[in-house]
Design a protein around this motif. Structure first.
Motif, PDB file in Angstrom:
ATOM      1  N   LEU A 199       7.574  -0.839  41.212  1.00 37.58           N
ATOM      2  CA  LEU A 199       8.231  -1.099  39.937  1.00 37.58           C
ATOM      3  C   LEU A 199       7.708  -2.391  39.322  1.00 37.58           C
ATOM      4  CD1 LEU A 199      11.949  -0.468  41.041  1.00 37.58           C
ATOM      5  CD2 LEU A 199      10.349   1.211  40.105  1.00 37.58           C
ATOM      6  N   ASP A 200       7.776  -2.466  37.983  1.00 41.16           N
ATOM      7  CA  ASP A 200       7.435  -3.721  37.312  1.00 41.16           C
ATOM      8  C   ASP A 200       8.667  -4.617  37.222  1.00 41.16           C
ATOM      9  OD1 ASP A 200       9.021  -2.846  35.191  1.00 41.16           O
ATOM     10  OD2 ASP A 200       7.317  -2.301  33.908  1.00 41.16           O
ATOM     11  N   ASP A 201       8.579  -5.711  36.492  1.00 41.74           N
ATOM     12  CA  ASP A 201       9.689  -6.666  36.466  1.00 41.74           C
ATOM     13  C   ASP A 201      10.880  -6.181  35.657  1.00 41.74           C
ATOM     14  OD1 ASP A 201       8.518  -6.883  34.002  1.00 41.74           O
ATOM     15  OD2 ASP A 201       8.091  -9.026  34.124  1.00 41.74           O
ATOM     16  N   THR A 202      10.743  -5.052  34.962  1.00 46.17           N
ATOM     17  CA  THR A 202      11.881  -4.451  34.262  1.00 46.17           C
ATOM     18  C   THR A 202      12.389  -3.204  35.007  1.00 46.17           C
ATOM     19  OG1 THR A 202      10.485  -3.063  32.837  1.00 46.17           O
ATOM     20  CG2 THR A 202      11.006  -5.285  32.054  1.00 46.17           C
ATOM     21  N   TYR A 203      11.959  -3.046  36.240  1.00 49.66           N
ATOM     22  CA  TYR A 203      12.361  -1.937  37.109  1.00 49.66           C
ATOM     23  C   TYR A 203      11.835  -0.584  36.612  1.00 49.66           C
ATOM     24  CZ  TYR A 203      15.519  -5.411  39.107  1.00 49.66           C
ATOM     25  OH  TYR A 203      16.035  -6.541  39.683  1.00 49.66           O
ATOM     26  N   TRP A 231       8.535  -5.144  42.239  1.00 51.61           N
ATOM     27  CA  TRP A 231       9.501  -4.648  43.223  1.00 51.61           C
ATOM     28  C   TRP A 231       8.930  -3.460  43.980  1.00 51.61           C
ATOM     29  CZ3 TRP A 231      13.454  -7.849  43.652  1.00 51.61           C
ATOM     30  CH2 TRP A 231      13.939  -8.535  42.537  1.00 51.61           C
ATOM     31  N   PHE A 232       9.253  -3.372  45.267  1.00 47.43           N
ATOM     32  CA  PHE A 232       8.956  -2.206  46.092  1.00 47.43           C
ATOM     33  C   PHE A 232      10.295  -1.520  46.393  1.00 47.43           C
ATOM     34  CE2 PHE A 232       5.514  -5.175  46.793  1.00 47.43           C
ATOM     35  CZ  PHE A 232       4.388  -4.370  46.711  1.00 47.43           C
ATOM     36  N   ALA A 233      10.434  -0.306  45.918  1.00 47.20           N
ATOM     37  CA  ALA A 233      11.719   0.392  45.992  1.00 47.20           C
ATOM     38  C   ALA A 233      11.569   1.703  46.728  1.00 47.20           C
ATOM     39  CB  ALA A 233      12.260   0.650  44.585  1.00 47.20           C
ATOM     40  N   ASP A 234      12.702   2.263  47.141  1.00 47.50           N
ATOM     41  CA  ASP A 234      12.729   3.655  47.583  1.00 47.50           C
ATOM     42  C   ASP A 234      13.502   4.432  46.523  1.00 47.50           C
ATOM     43  OD1 ASP A 234      15.491   3.125  48.130  1.00 47.50           O
ATOM     44  OD2 ASP A 234      15.440   4.709  49.639  1.00 47.50           O
ATOM     45  N   ILE A 235      13.624   5.749  46.707  1.00 47.52           N
ATOM     46  CA  ILE A 235      14.215   6.561  45.647  1.00 47.52           C
ATOM     47  C   ILE A 235      15.702   6.263  45.469  1.00 47.52           C
ATOM     48  CG2 ILE A 235      14.668   8.547  47.152  1.00 47.52           C
ATOM     49  CD1 ILE A 235      13.746   8.504  43.372  1.00 47.52           C
ATOM     50  N   GLN A 271      -2.650  -2.033  49.127  1.00 50.56           N
ATOM     51  CA  GLN A 271      -3.233  -3.373  49.099  1.00 50.56           C
ATOM     52  C   GLN A 271      -4.760  -3.301  49.147  1.00 50.56           C
ATOM     53  OE1 GLN A 271      -1.910  -6.315  48.650  1.00 50.56           O
ATOM     54  NE2 GLN A 271       0.112  -6.506  49.587  1.00 50.56           N
ATOM     55  N   LYS A 272      -5.263  -2.361  49.926  1.00 48.85           N
ATOM     56  CA  LYS A 272      -6.715  -2.240  50.116  1.00 48.85           C
ATOM     57  C   LYS A 272      -7.369  -1.436  48.999  1.00 48.85           C
ATOM     58  CE  LYS A 272     -10.170  -0.847  53.538  1.00 48.85           C
ATOM     59  NZ  LYS A 272     -10.399  -0.337  54.925  1.00 48.85           N
ATOM     60  N   THR A 273      -6.713  -0.364  48.540  1.00 47.61           N
ATOM     61  CA  THR A 273      -7.358   0.562  47.612  1.00 47.61           C
ATOM     62  C   THR A 273      -7.029   0.291  46.147  1.00 47.61           C
ATOM     63  OG1 THR A 273      -5.523   2.145  47.832  1.00 47.61           O
ATOM     64  CG2 THR A 273      -7.403   2.390  49.345  1.00 47.61           C
ATOM     65  N   GLN A 274      -5.874  -0.338  45.870  1.00 48.00           N
ATOM     66  CA  GLN A 274      -5.471  -0.585  44.481  1.00 48.00           C
ATOM     67  C   GLN A 274      -4.880  -1.993  44.348  1.00 48.00           C
ATOM     68  OE1 GLN A 274      -3.733   2.676  42.149  1.00 48.00           O
ATOM     69  NE2 GLN A 274      -3.655   3.900  44.013  1.00 48.00           N
ATOM     70  N   PRO A 275      -5.672  -3.016  44.576  1.00 47.32           N
ATOM     71  CA  PRO A 275      -5.136  -4.386  44.518  1.00 47.32           C
ATOM     72  C   PRO A 275      -4.558  -4.746  43.150  1.00 47.32           C
ATOM     73  CG  PRO A 275      -7.545  -4.375  44.631  1.00 47.32           C
ATOM     74  CD  PRO A 275      -7.098  -2.990  44.919  1.00 47.32           C
ATOM     75  N   ALA A 276      -5.133  -4.206  42.069  1.00 45.46           N
ATOM     76  CA  ALA A 276      -4.602  -4.509  40.732  1.00 45.46           C
ATOM     77  C   ALA A 276      -3.188  -3.955  40.564  1.00 45.46           C
ATOM     78  CB  ALA A 276      -5.527  -3.938  39.657  1.00 45.46           C
ATOM     79  N   LEU A 277      -2.936  -2.790  41.148  1.00 42.86           N
ATOM     80  CA  LEU A 277      -1.596  -2.205  41.098  1.00 42.86           C
ATOM     81  C   LEU A 277      -0.611  -3.086  41.862  1.00 42.86           C
ATOM     82  CD1 LEU A 277       0.438   0.085  40.555  1.00 42.86           C
ATOM     83  CD2 LEU A 277      -0.453   1.235  42.604  1.00 42.86           C
ATOM     84  N   ASP A 302      11.682 -11.331  48.518  1.00 46.14           N
ATOM     85  CA  ASP A 302      12.154 -11.302  47.133  1.00 46.14           C
ATOM     86  C   ASP A 302      11.464 -10.230  46.297  1.00 46.14           C
ATOM     87  OD1 ASP A 302       9.657 -12.393  46.741  1.00 46.14           O
ATOM     88  OD2 ASP A 302      10.374 -14.289  45.895  1.00 46.14           O
ATOM     89  N   GLN A 303      10.647  -9.394  46.938  1.00 41.98           N
ATOM     90  CA  GLN A 303      10.080  -8.214  46.270  1.00 41.98           C
ATOM     91  C   GLN A 303      10.792  -6.931  46.700  1.00 41.98           C
ATOM     92  OE1 GLN A 303       5.903  -9.414  47.568  1.00 41.98           O
ATOM     93  NE2 GLN A 303       5.455  -8.575  45.546  1.00 41.98           N
ATOM     94  N   LEU A 304      11.820  -7.077  47.517  1.00 42.14           N
ATOM     95  CA  LEU A 304      12.507  -5.922  48.090  1.00 42.14           C
ATOM     96  C   LEU A 304      13.971  -5.914  47.676  1.00 42.14           C
ATOM     97  CD1 LEU A 304      10.933  -6.257  51.635  1.00 42.14           C
ATOM     98  CD2 LEU A 304      10.483  -4.392  50.017  1.00 42.14           C
ATOM     99  N   PRO A 305      14.623  -4.749  47.750  1.00 39.85           N
ATOM    100  CA  PRO A 305      16.034  -4.689  47.383  1.00 39.85           C
ATOM    101  C   PRO A 305      16.892  -5.536  48.326  1.00 39.85           C
ATOM    102  CG  PRO A 305      15.077  -2.481  47.535  1.00 39.85           C
ATOM    103  CD  PRO A 305      14.078  -3.426  48.123  1.00 39.85           C
ATOM    104  N   GLN A 306      18.088  -5.881  47.849  1.00 44.75           N
ATOM    105  CA  GLN A 306      19.062  -6.556  48.693  1.00 44.75           C
ATOM    106  C   GLN A 306      19.556  -5.588  49.756  1.00 44.75           C
ATOM    107  OE1 GLN A 306      22.559  -7.859  46.602  1.00 44.75           O
ATOM    108  NE2 GLN A 306      23.674  -8.295  48.499  1.00 44.75           N
ATOM    109  N   LEU A 307      19.569  -6.021  51.007  1.00 47.37           N
ATOM    110  CA  LEU A 307      20.025  -5.171  52.100  1.00 47.37           C
ATOM    111  C   LEU A 307      21.551  -5.152  52.164  1.00 47.37           C
ATOM    112  CD1 LEU A 307      17.477  -6.235  54.846  1.00 47.37           C
ATOM    113  CD2 LEU A 307      17.627  -3.989  53.746  1.00 47.37           C
TER     114      LEU A 307
END
Length: 501
Positions: A85-89, A152-156, A140-146, A201-206
């Motif tokens: 996700l970007d900074d606006t989710y 944010w790194f999210a699940d569904i 990280q290896k194949t799409q560093p620009a992404l 701080d890139q992950l959801p609150q547990l």
């Protein structure tokens, strides 16, 4: 009790069930979405499609029961999903599902690390390409620009809950399946985060699985005629909740599920880990952990048989093709006239943990028919789960009973051959939607409607218990070791075949 809306965000569809105050199904909906597999190893879905399926399902069941006051919502979701996700989710990617195997090189690098076993012990998650940990390393290896553009790194489930409430959280159960979570500390794991090169701080609150969110977005509350403060119980993962919905909570009581994929699971009162890293250990609720093994190949193998071997029948019978196949399979004796099938059409998780695994028929002769091949496919899926069950029992102790659920239970021949291969009584509830019931039970406990999760026994409903046929069981006891030995023999060749492919 409160009427409970149970939402299960699955791999192929989202199921929504509204349970009334007596714990009975008042209304249900099931909305599917496409799976994108345009390149080898790819398995993606559109988060917007899934969110819409959630909205549509909730609207459908509420509309069907206008006089029923909803007291709460409770959620389940499939494990191992990943959305960037970007900074606006807003999603920067589709959702990578558990079935996406493109991170297999990253997973192989994990297993080659000197601290590989320590990583497994810390997380309880096998080091495989299904995990968000592996997928993040692959990206990280194949799409560093992404990765650079990702906030944010999210699940569904965390994505859907954010869209519903504006709160970005992830329960311990689903976090436990990411490969990034320390199951002993109930927190993000520093070693895993270092490997993934991300921060907390890139992950959801547990949060715990019984955590309640309030603050349903006003426009949704108005549309559904719900109080915006209606409790939303975060819930757990689908596999863990299936055990709860099957009342498979006591020692030795195993749950087996065969849907698109499959799994064998038992509940323990503390984490238990396999010395060889072949089984998962995931959080369900305080003092309840689920130990087991998932397989990639379940009902999807029967769908392959239908589409590839019975195309004319599929085109003629339409949705009734599976009933036709079920009748045909019933006419073939146990053992399929000496034909074995390894069902690894989609790589394999447990027991092989090999993304390169390939399917095969063994023993094929000119005398074998399509019916033999169809039955051998179902036997192969079940032999594979039997192998997983043996590993689980080595860790947690022998099974005293087996509770089974999933779409496979619609086929009487498949139910019986499962009973015969496991050579033990198998109990199948009339209500196949064990995950939705499990989510509802977690919600009811959190709202004080039930005092303990063992109350699940009151809600499972009518059950059918099947007994093994001694003759068929004896046949399968002879074939099971051969099935396992063939898998062990040919596994070293899977990588060469995958490279050729």
């Amino acid at each position: 009790m409160h009427a409970m809306l149970s939402i299960d965000i699955g791999t192929t569809s989202t199921k929504v069930i509204l349970y009334n105050g007596n714990g009975q199904v008042a209304a249900s909906a099931n909305n599917g979405y496409p799976l994108y597999q345009t390149t080898p190893g790819m398995a993606e879905e559109n988060p917007a499609d899934i969110y819409q399926a959630v909205l549509t399902g909730i609207q459908t069941v509420i509309t069907a029961c206008p006089d029923l006051s909803v007291g709460g919502l409770s959620f389940s979701a499939a494990m191992h999903s990943l959305i960037l996700l970007d900074d606006t989710y807003q999603p920067l990617t589709r959702m990578y599902t558990w079935a996406d195997n493109r991170a297999k090189q990253a997973a192989a690098a994990f297993r080659a690390r000197p601290d590989a076993h320590d990583l497994y012990v810390r997380t309880g998650t096998p080091l495989q390409p299904m995990t968000p940990l592996a997928k993040i390393c692959w990206l990280q290896k194949t799409q560093p620009a992404l990765i650079q553009a990702t906030r944010w790194f999210a699940d569904i489930k965390s994505y859907v809950l954010y869209r519903l409430t504006g709160q970005f959280v992830l329960d311990y159960s689903l976090a436990n399946a990411t490969g990034l979570f320390n199951l002993h500390e109930l927190n993000w794991d520093p070693l895993a985060l270092k490997i993934a090169r991300i921060t907390t701080d890139q992950l959801p609150q547990l949060v715990d699985t019984t955590t309640v969110l309030t603050g349903l977005r006003p426009e949704l509350a108005t549309k559904w005629q719900l109080d915006p403060q209606t409790p939303i119980v975060v819930g757990a993962s689908d596999g863990c909740l299936s055990n709860l919905g099957l009342n498979a909570l006591q020692p030795g009581v195993a749950a087996l599920t065969i849907g698109t994929s499959g799994a064998v699971r038992v509940v323990t009162d503390q984490p238990q880990l396999d010395a060889h890293g072949r089984l998962f250990c995931y959080y369900l609720a305080p003092d309840r952990w689920v130990v087991g093994g998932p397989v990639n190949n379940g009902g999807n193998v029967l769908a392959w048989v239908r589409d590839q071997l019975f195309t004319p029948e599929r085109d003629h019978y339409g949705k009734q093709t599976l009933a036709y196949l079920s009748d045909l399979i019933a006419q073939v004796p146990a053992g399929s006239h000496g034909l074995l099938m390894h069902p690894y059409l989609n790589g394999e998780r447990a027991p092989l943990w090999d993304a390169n695994a390939r399917g095969a028929y063994f023993g094929l002769t000119a005398q074998h028919t399509r019916a033999d091949m169809a039955r051998a496919a179902l036997e192969g899926v079940t032999f594979n789960l039997y192998h997983v069950a043996q590993l689980v029992q080595q860790l947690t102790g022998p099974f005293v009973s087996l509770q089974a659920t999933g779409g496979f239970a619609n086929s009487a021949p498949w139910r019986q051959l499962l009973t015969d291969i496991f050579d033990m009584p198998v109990t199948i509830p009339t209500n196949f939607e064990s995950t939705c019931l499990g989510a509802a039970l977690l919600g009811w406990q959190r709202l004080g409607d039930v005092t303990d999760l063992t109350a699940s026994a009151e809600f499972v409903g009518p059950e059918t218990t099947l007994q093994p046929d001694p003759t068929a069981a004896a046949t399968y006891q002879k074939l099971a070791p051969l099935y396992t030995e063939l898998a062990r023999t040919y596994q070293p060749l899977f990588q060469q075949l995958a490279e050729f492919h």
